[in-house]
Design a protein around this motif. Structure first.
Motif, PDB file in Angstrom:
ATOM      1  N   VAL A 193     -74.102  14.892  41.979  1.00  0.00           N
ATOM      2  CA  VAL A 193     -74.207  13.519  41.489  1.00  0.00           C
ATOM      3  C   VAL A 193     -72.782  13.012  41.275  1.00  0.00           C
ATOM      4  O   VAL A 193     -71.998  13.655  40.584  1.00  0.00           O
ATOM      5  CB  VAL A 193     -75.006  13.456  40.165  1.00  0.00           C
ATOM      6  CG1 VAL A 193     -75.092  12.045  39.654  1.00  0.00           C
ATOM      7  CG2 VAL A 193     -76.394  14.052  40.352  1.00  0.00           C
ATOM      8  N   ILE A 194     -72.455  11.857  41.866  1.00  0.00           N
ATOM      9  CA  ILE A 194     -71.085  11.347  41.843  1.00  0.00           C
ATOM     10  C   ILE A 194     -71.066   9.932  41.295  1.00  0.00           C
ATOM     11  O   ILE A 194     -71.859   9.091  41.715  1.00  0.00           O
ATOM     12  CB  ILE A 194     -70.501  11.335  43.275  1.00  0.00           C
ATOM     13  CG1 ILE A 194     -70.572  12.726  43.892  1.00  0.00           C
ATOM     14  CG2 ILE A 194     -69.082  10.783  43.283  1.00  0.00           C
ATOM     15  CD1 ILE A 194     -70.407  12.729  45.390  1.00  0.00           C
TER      16      ILE A 194
ATOM     17  N   ALA B 282     -83.028  10.909  33.973  1.00  0.00           N
ATOM     18  CA  ALA B 282     -83.827   9.703  34.242  1.00  0.00           C
ATOM     19  C   ALA B 282     -83.110   8.783  35.232  1.00  0.00           C
ATOM     20  O   ALA B 282     -83.748   8.190  36.113  1.00  0.00           O
ATOM     21  CB  ALA B 282     -84.124   8.965  32.939  1.00  0.00           C
ATOM     22  N   GLU B 283     -81.795   8.658  35.089  1.00  0.00           N
ATOM     23  CA  GLU B 283     -81.022   7.819  36.012  1.00  0.00           C
ATOM     24  C   GLU B 283     -81.023   8.417  37.420  1.00  0.00           C
ATOM     25  O   GLU B 283     -81.123   7.689  38.412  1.00  0.00           O
ATOM     26  CB  GLU B 283     -79.594   7.631  35.501  1.00  0.00           C
ATOM     27  CG  GLU B 283     -79.535   6.761  34.271  1.00  0.00           C
ATOM     28  CD  GLU B 283     -78.164   6.727  33.628  1.00  0.00           C
ATOM     29  OE1 GLU B 283     -77.759   5.634  33.209  1.00  0.00           O
ATOM     30  OE2 GLU B 283     -77.493   7.789  33.543  1.00  0.00           O
ATOM     31  N   VAL B 284     -80.932   9.737  37.507  1.00  0.00           N
ATOM     32  CA  VAL B 284     -80.978  10.407  38.805  1.00  0.00           C
ATOM     33  C   VAL B 284     -82.323  10.123  39.472  1.00  0.00           C
ATOM     34  O   VAL B 284     -82.389   9.747  40.647  1.00  0.00           O
ATOM     35  CB  VAL B 284     -80.732  11.920  38.667  1.00  0.00           C
ATOM     36  CG1 VAL B 284     -81.047  12.655  39.966  1.00  0.00           C
ATOM     37  CG2 VAL B 284     -79.302  12.191  38.232  1.00  0.00           C
ATOM     38  N   LYS B 285     -83.399  10.273  38.717  1.00  0.00           N
ATOM     39  CA  LYS B 285     -84.729  10.010  39.261  1.00  0.00           C
ATOM     40  C   LYS B 285     -84.846   8.564  39.736  1.00  0.00           C
ATOM     41  O   LYS B 285     -85.432   8.296  40.785  1.00  0.00           O
ATOM     42  CB  LYS B 285     -85.803  10.320  38.226  1.00  0.00           C
ATOM     43  CG  LYS B 285     -85.970  11.797  37.966  1.00  0.00           C
ATOM     44  CD  LYS B 285     -87.021  12.056  36.904  1.00  0.00           C
ATOM     45  CE  LYS B 285     -87.191  13.537  36.620  1.00  0.00           C
ATOM     46  NZ  LYS B 285     -88.185  13.799  35.583  1.00  0.00           N
TER      47      LYS B 285
ATOM     48  N   GLY C 265     -75.169   0.461  34.569  1.00  0.00           N
ATOM     49  CA  GLY C 265     -74.150  -0.129  35.435  1.00  0.00           C
ATOM     50  C   GLY C 265     -73.276   0.821  36.224  1.00  0.00           C
ATOM     51  O   GLY C 265     -72.349   0.387  36.902  1.00  0.00           O
ATOM     52  N   GLN C 266     -73.539   2.108  36.182  1.00  0.00           N
ATOM     53  CA  GLN C 266     -72.748   3.048  36.971  1.00  0.00           C
ATOM     54  C   GLN C 266     -73.186   2.992  38.430  1.00  0.00           C
ATOM     55  O   GLN C 266     -74.376   3.018  38.734  1.00  0.00           O
ATOM     56  CB  GLN C 266     -72.932   4.478  36.465  1.00  0.00           C
ATOM     57  CG  GLN C 266     -72.225   4.786  35.179  1.00  0.00           C
ATOM     58  CD  GLN C 266     -72.505   6.200  34.752  1.00  0.00           C
ATOM     59  OE1 GLN C 266     -73.591   6.491  34.262  1.00  0.00           O
ATOM     60  NE2 GLN C 266     -71.542   7.090  34.963  1.00  0.00           N
ATOM     61  N   GLN C 267     -72.212   2.950  39.333  1.00  0.00           N
ATOM     62  CA  GLN C 267     -72.511   3.025  40.755  1.00  0.00           C
ATOM     63  C   GLN C 267     -72.416   4.491  41.131  1.00  0.00           C
ATOM     64  O   GLN C 267     -71.352   5.103  41.018  1.00  0.00           O
ATOM     65  CB  GLN C 267     -71.524   2.197  41.570  1.00  0.00           C
ATOM     66  CG  GLN C 267     -71.866   2.151  43.033  1.00  0.00           C
ATOM     67  CD  GLN C 267     -70.926   1.248  43.817  1.00  0.00           C
ATOM     68  OE1 GLN C 267     -70.132   0.512  43.258  1.00  0.00           O
ATOM     69  NE2 GLN C 267     -71.021   1.320  45.127  1.00  0.00           N
ATOM     70  N   VAL C 268     -73.548   5.082  41.565  1.00  0.00           N
ATOM     71  CA  VAL C 268     -73.592   6.524  41.793  1.00  0.00           C
ATOM     72  C   VAL C 268     -74.090   6.860  43.194  1.00  0.00           C
ATOM     73  O   VAL C 268     -74.769   6.065  43.848  1.00  0.00           O
ATOM     74  CB  VAL C 268     -74.482   7.245  40.752  1.00  0.00           C
ATOM     75  CG1 VAL C 268     -73.946   7.058  39.348  1.00  0.00           C
ATOM     76  CG2 VAL C 268     -75.916   6.800  40.837  1.00  0.00           C
ATOM     77  N   ARG C 269     -73.700   8.063  43.616  1.00  0.00           N
ATOM     78  CA  ARG C 269     -74.216   8.659  44.847  1.00  0.00           C
ATOM     79  C   ARG C 269     -74.832   9.990  44.464  1.00  0.00           C
ATOM     80  O   ARG C 269     -74.188  10.807  43.791  1.00  0.00           O
ATOM     81  CB  ARG C 269     -73.112   8.876  45.870  1.00  0.00           C
ATOM     82  CG  ARG C 269     -73.592   9.586  47.137  1.00  0.00           C
ATOM     83  CD  ARG C 269     -72.464   9.844  48.130  1.00  0.00           C
ATOM     84  NE  ARG C 269     -71.858   8.578  48.511  1.00  0.00           N
ATOM     85  CZ  ARG C 269     -70.545   8.385  48.591  1.00  0.00           C
ATOM     86  NH1 ARG C 269     -69.690   9.364  48.283  1.00  0.00           N
ATOM     87  NH2 ARG C 269     -70.053   7.209  48.946  1.00  0.00           N
TER      88      ARG C 269
ATOM     89  N   TYR D  56     -79.063  14.088  52.218  1.00  0.00           N
ATOM     90  CA  TYR D  56     -79.059  12.627  52.203  1.00  0.00           C
ATOM     91  C   TYR D  56     -78.257  12.144  51.005  1.00  0.00           C
ATOM     92  O   TYR D  56     -78.457  12.623  49.891  1.00  0.00           O
ATOM     93  CB  TYR D  56     -80.489  12.088  52.103  1.00  0.00           C
ATOM     94  CG  TYR D  56     -81.312  12.372  53.330  1.00  0.00           C
ATOM     95  CD1 TYR D  56     -81.386  11.443  54.358  1.00  0.00           C
ATOM     96  CD2 TYR D  56     -81.994  13.573  53.472  1.00  0.00           C
ATOM     97  CE1 TYR D  56     -82.132  11.701  55.498  1.00  0.00           C
ATOM     98  CE2 TYR D  56     -82.744  13.838  54.600  1.00  0.00           C
ATOM     99  CZ  TYR D  56     -82.813  12.901  55.611  1.00  0.00           C
ATOM    100  OH  TYR D  56     -83.545  13.151  56.737  1.00  0.00           O
ATOM    101  N   ALA D  57     -77.371  11.179  51.235  1.00  0.00           N
ATOM    102  CA  ALA D  57     -76.592  10.560  50.164  1.00  0.00           C
ATOM    103  C   ALA D  57     -77.322   9.275  49.764  1.00  0.00           C
ATOM    104  O   ALA D  57     -77.376   8.318  50.528  1.00  0.00           O
ATOM    105  CB  ALA D  57     -75.187  10.248  50.645  1.00  0.00           C
TER     106      ALA D  57
END
Length: 75
Positions: free
Chosen positions: A63-64, A9-12, A44-48, A35-36
């Motif tokens: 996912v990073i 869900a967070e990825v989406k 609150g996670q900052q992700v790429r 694309y990044a």
């Protein structure tokens, strides 16, 4: 994703609402441009999220978590 505690869900959410970091993207990548997409998850996670954008479909490459280095064993 599980190792980094990032849900589907967070990825989406990030793919839909995040911003493309063109400095970390590779529009000449083969077989598909990548694309990044970056953003902050609900917890609150900052992700790429690196997305391969092929003609027929897009796929998640990786996912990073940009703030925390997780010790993962993905074998």
């Amino acid at each position: 994703m599980d190792c980094r505690q990032i849900s589907e869900a967070e990825v989406k959410q990030i793919v839909k609402e995040g911003e493309i970091n063109y400095n970390k993207s590779d529009l000449q990548d083969k077989p598909c441009p990548s694309y990044a997409v970056e953003g902050i998850t609900a917890d609150g996670q900052q992700v790429r999220i690196v997305v391969g954008d092929c003609k027929t479909r897009a796929s998640i490459v990786t996912v990073i978590d940009l703030k925390e280095d997780h010790a993962c064993d993905c074998k």
